[in-house]
Design a protein around this motif. Structure first.
Motif, PDB file in Angstrom:
ATOM      1  N   GLN A  38      -0.890   2.930   4.407  1.00  0.00           N
ATOM      2  CA  GLN A  38       0.400   3.740   4.934  1.00  0.00           C
ATOM      3  C   GLN A  38       0.651   3.219   6.553  1.00  0.00           C
ATOM      4  O   GLN A  38       1.644   3.208   6.963  1.00  0.00           O
ATOM      5  N   LYS A  39      -0.415   2.335   7.103  1.00  0.00           N
ATOM      6  CA  LYS A  39      -0.292   1.929   8.423  1.00  0.00           C
ATOM      7  C   LYS A  39       0.619   0.824   8.450  1.00  0.00           C
ATOM      8  O   LYS A  39       1.264   0.316   9.345  1.00  0.00           O
ATOM      9  N   SER A  40       0.916   0.115   7.168  1.00  0.00           N
ATOM     10  CA  SER A  40       1.693  -1.090   6.901  1.00  0.00           C
ATOM     11  C   SER A  40       3.242  -0.728   7.184  1.00  0.00           C
ATOM     12  O   SER A  40       4.018  -1.825   7.408  1.00  0.00           O
ATOM     13  N   GLY A  41       3.483   0.564   7.077  1.00  0.00           N
ATOM     14  CA  GLY A  41       5.046   0.990   6.917  1.00  0.00           C
ATOM     15  C   GLY A  41       5.600   0.616   5.938  1.00  0.00           C
ATOM     16  O   GLY A  41       6.807   1.079   5.377  1.00  0.00           O
ATOM     17  N   ALA A  42       4.817   0.479   4.767  1.00  0.00           N
ATOM     18  CA  ALA A  42       5.544   0.353   3.247  1.00  0.00           C
ATOM     19  C   ALA A  42       5.829   1.911   2.829  1.00  0.00           C
ATOM     20  O   ALA A  42       5.376   2.777   3.192  1.00  0.00           O
ATOM     21  N   ASP A  43       7.092   1.793   1.847  1.00  0.00           N
ATOM     22  CA  ASP A  43       7.131   3.250   1.477  1.00  0.00           C
ATOM     23  C   ASP A  43       6.303   3.773   0.247  1.00  0.00           C
ATOM     24  O   ASP A  43       6.612   4.744   0.050  1.00  0.00           O
ATOM     25  N   SER A  44       5.665   2.823  -0.244  1.00  0.00           N
ATOM     26  CA  SER A  44       4.592   3.113  -1.110  1.00  0.00           C
ATOM     27  C   SER A  44       3.424   2.304  -1.243  1.00  0.00           C
ATOM     28  O   SER A  44       3.542   1.358  -0.861  1.00  0.00           O
ATOM     29  N   ALA A  45       2.428   2.651  -1.903  1.00  0.00           N
ATOM     30  CA  ALA A  45       1.018   2.006  -2.181  1.00  0.00           C
ATOM     31  C   ALA A  45       1.471   0.815  -2.824  1.00  0.00           C
ATOM     32  O   ALA A  45       0.796  -0.275  -2.516  1.00  0.00           O
ATOM     33  N   GLU A  46       2.336   0.888  -3.768  1.00  0.00           N
ATOM     34  CA  GLU A  46       2.747  -0.204  -4.707  1.00  0.00           C
ATOM     35  C   GLU A  46       3.555  -1.361  -3.863  1.00  0.00           C
ATOM     36  O   GLU A  46       3.007  -2.569  -4.110  1.00  0.00           O
ATOM     37  N   GLU A  47       4.445  -0.828  -2.987  1.00  0.00           N
ATOM     38  CA  GLU A  47       5.065  -1.952  -2.214  1.00  0.00           C
ATOM     39  C   GLU A  47       3.972  -2.753  -1.302  1.00  0.00           C
ATOM     40  O   GLU A  47       4.148  -3.965  -1.300  1.00  0.00           O
ATOM     41  N   TYR A  48       3.155  -2.008  -0.674  1.00  0.00           N
ATOM     42  CA  TYR A  48       2.103  -2.300   0.114  1.00  0.00           C
ATOM     43  C   TYR A  48       1.453  -3.575  -0.809  1.00  0.00           C
ATOM     44  O   TYR A  48       1.118  -4.644  -0.198  1.00  0.00           O
ATOM     45  N   ALA A  49       1.016  -3.065  -1.952  1.00  0.00           N
ATOM     46  CA  ALA A  49       0.027  -3.861  -2.677  1.00  0.00           C
ATOM     47  C   ALA A  49       0.968  -5.207  -3.003  1.00  0.00           C
ATOM     48  O   ALA A  49       0.449  -6.278  -3.205  1.00  0.00           O
ATOM     49  N   PHE A  50       2.120  -5.218  -3.327  1.00  0.00           N
ATOM     50  CA  PHE A  50       3.042  -6.193  -3.642  1.00  0.00           C
ATOM     51  C   PHE A  50       2.906  -7.270  -2.524  1.00  0.00           C
ATOM     52  O   PHE A  50       2.671  -8.544  -2.577  1.00  0.00           O
ATOM     53  N   TRP A  51       3.014  -6.852  -0.894  1.00  0.00           N
ATOM     54  CA  TRP A  51       3.362  -7.622  -0.185  1.00  0.00           C
ATOM     55  C   TRP A  51       1.939  -8.073   0.427  1.00  0.00           C
ATOM     56  O   TRP A  51       1.582  -9.254   1.068  1.00  0.00           O
ATOM     57  N   ALA A  52       0.922  -7.392   0.655  1.00  0.00           N
ATOM     58  CA  ALA A  52      -0.352  -7.491   1.484  1.00  0.00           C
ATOM     59  C   ALA A  52      -0.867  -9.133   1.061  1.00  0.00           C
ATOM     60  O   ALA A  52      -1.193  -9.842   2.064  1.00  0.00           O
ATOM     61  N   PRO A  53      -0.872  -9.389  -0.324  1.00  0.00           N
ATOM     62  CA  PRO A  53      -1.400 -10.783  -0.453  1.00  0.00           C
ATOM     63  C   PRO A  53      -0.858 -11.912   0.032  1.00  0.00           C
ATOM     64  O   PRO A  53      -1.133 -13.152  -0.030  1.00  0.00           O
TER      65      PRO A  53
END
Length: 212
Positions: A38-53
């Motif tokens: 959630q610290k990433s500012g993503a709307d969901s864990a899935e959005e974060y998982a897409f972008w983090a790599p």
């Protein structure tokens, strides 16, 4: 070539929020399990998982912004802005980027940075830029984290060169290994040549103009 080692005091940011868990993520653990997503500012864990790599470049930009005293946006809102600026191009689940010229133009306009796109960036120029008070977002192969003897290619991953000396550079690696190759990792020039694609973006304090 620099005669003495110069290392800028650049704070470190991983491309994943939980830097200590990078070994798990690069081994296949899904980033959606990151307890700090959630610290990433993503709307969901899935959005974060897409972008983090995919956001090694944004991690390098965040390091630079912090070093220069700018406010540091969360990673996912930052990558959304970069998308709008043309620094990334997304087509479904495929992402093209970081695209250096639009990235440099956006970084200069949005944050007031010196930002110069360098499609030809040999090691000697990297050393000179660090000596001039700047940092270098450099394209290398991801296996630079272990200094693999025979990387399959050069480029494909971005690190931030924060220091340089006569025979080595010092990097912050957004996907480096904790306690080993994340922060202030010294890479001999002889090793760098095996990983570096010889291109990237030079970033630093504003001089009133930037070139792309």
């Amino acid at each position: 070539m620099t005669l003495t080692t110069i290392t800028h005091p650049v704070p470190y940011y991983s491309q994943w929020e939980s830097a200590a868990l990078v070994p798990d993520f690069i081994s296949g653990t899904r980033a959606a399990t990151d307890p700090l997503w959630q610290k990433s500012g993503a709307d969901s864990a899935e959005e974060y998982a897409f972008w983090a790599p995919r956001i090694c470049g944004m991690a390098c930009l965040r390091m630079t912004l912090d070093w220069l005293g700018h406010e540091v946006p969360p990673s996912v809102p930052l990558v959304r802005e970069a998308l709008d600026a043309g620094a990334y191009v997304r087509d479904g689940d495929e992402v093209k980027g970081l695209i250096y010229a639009p990235f440099a133009a956006w970084a200069a306009e949005q944050f007031g940075l010196y930002a110069q796109c360098r499609p030809d960036l040999p090691a000697g120029d990297v050393q000179a830029e660090v000596a001039a008070g700047r940092v270098v977002l450099l394209s290398v192969h991801k296996s630079i984290r272990t200094l693999e003897p025979a990387p399959p290619q050069r480029g494909g991953h971005l690190v931030l060169v924060v220091g340089a000396g006569p025979d080595s550079v010092v990097i912050h690696n957004p996907s480096g290994l904790p306690g080993r190759s994340q922060q202030f990792h010294h890479v001999p020039l002889a090793d760098l040549s095996r990983f570096s694609a010889g291109r990237g973006v030079v970033l630093g304090p504003s001089t009133g103009k930037s070139s792309t």
